[in-house]
Enzyme design. Sequence first.
Site, PDB file in Angstrom:
ATOM      1  N   SER A  95       0.909  -1.342  -0.173  1.00 42.47           N
ATOM      2  CA  SER A  95       0.062   0.240  -0.151  1.00 42.47           C
ATOM      3  C   SER A  95       0.979   1.155  -0.063  1.00 42.47           C
ATOM      4  O   SER A  95       1.716   1.594  -0.777  1.00 42.47           O
ATOM      5  CB  SER A  95      -1.069   0.038   1.253  1.00 42.47           C
ATOM      6  N   ASP A 224      -9.628  -5.169  -4.441  1.00 46.08           N
ATOM      7  CA  ASP A 224      -9.034  -4.366  -3.589  1.00 46.08           C
ATOM      8  C   ASP A 224     -10.079  -2.960  -3.695  1.00 46.08           C
ATOM      9  O   ASP A 224     -10.390  -2.540  -4.511  1.00 46.08           O
ATOM     10  CB  ASP A 224      -7.795  -3.867  -4.042  1.00 46.08           C
ATOM     11  N   HIS A 253      -7.435  -5.699  -0.265  1.00 46.34           N
ATOM     12  CA  HIS A 253      -6.442  -5.015  -0.048  1.00 46.34           C
ATOM     13  C   HIS A 253      -5.309  -5.675   0.988  1.00 46.34           C
ATOM     14  O   HIS A 253      -4.138  -5.500   0.692  1.00 46.34           O
ATOM     15  CB  HIS A 253      -6.779  -3.297   0.544  1.00 46.34           C
TER      16      HIS A 253
END
Length: 273
Positions: A95, A224, A253
């Site tokens: 991320s 995601d 995610h």
Amino acid sequence: MPKITVKDGTEIYYKDWGTGQPLFFHHGWPLSSDDWDAQLMFFLTKGYRVIAHDRRGHGRSSQAPTGHDMDTYAADVAELTAHLNLQGAVHIGHSTGGGEAIRYAARAEPGRVAKVVLISAVTPLMLQGPTNPDGVPMAIFDEIREGTATNRAQYFQDFTLPFYGYNREGATIKQGIRDNWWRQGMNGGANAHYYGIAAFAETDFTDNLQSVDLPVLVLHGEDDQIVPFHVSGAKSIKLLKHGKLISYPGFPHGMPATEAATINADLLAFIEG
């Protein structure tokens, strides 16, 4: 606890376990190095040296008043890797940490980085704009800012549902994973989390992706809900000189936690390949 003090006086906490080729893990917003437990233990038992830090303002690092931007994040990593004298390391970012990893790799001293892995990464650019019309609207990030600034404890509880895909029909919710996310988030500073939203939402990593002349693995879940695949992974792979993409139907995610066995196997194959 092992820490270094970087040039502006901020203390950066880190873990450094094992021997062998170094693997450096960069965590996501608003978490800490603890989010990599499943990866750190897996690779430690495989004979690797595993390193993970708490980004400034996150986890056990100083709740610094400034420096919550991607250039400073990457500079902090550069100071830590120099302190540890890492050579030939594989940098693995999830991320926000994916953006941090690729920016660091693009600027790193020759020989320090061997490979890069971007997992559910915010690259190349999340924010919607004239050159990124299918990006995420600013209103979404403003909502995250509002929740973080005014109701962080509850907002972070709620955020775990889309983060791990636990809001999908038929999902098996693991409360421990949700609680661990909340624990990590609440250990960090509200200011770091608030200002860090711009770092992951508005930073353009296009030049970094294009300039890295190293093998880069892109892993992204097709379900995601935080960093949509079509905005990120699908675009990042087109900008890399030596990129490989693996996308996962239905993965969320937070797949390094929910799908650790799959992610760890694909990481190991890339690292050893």
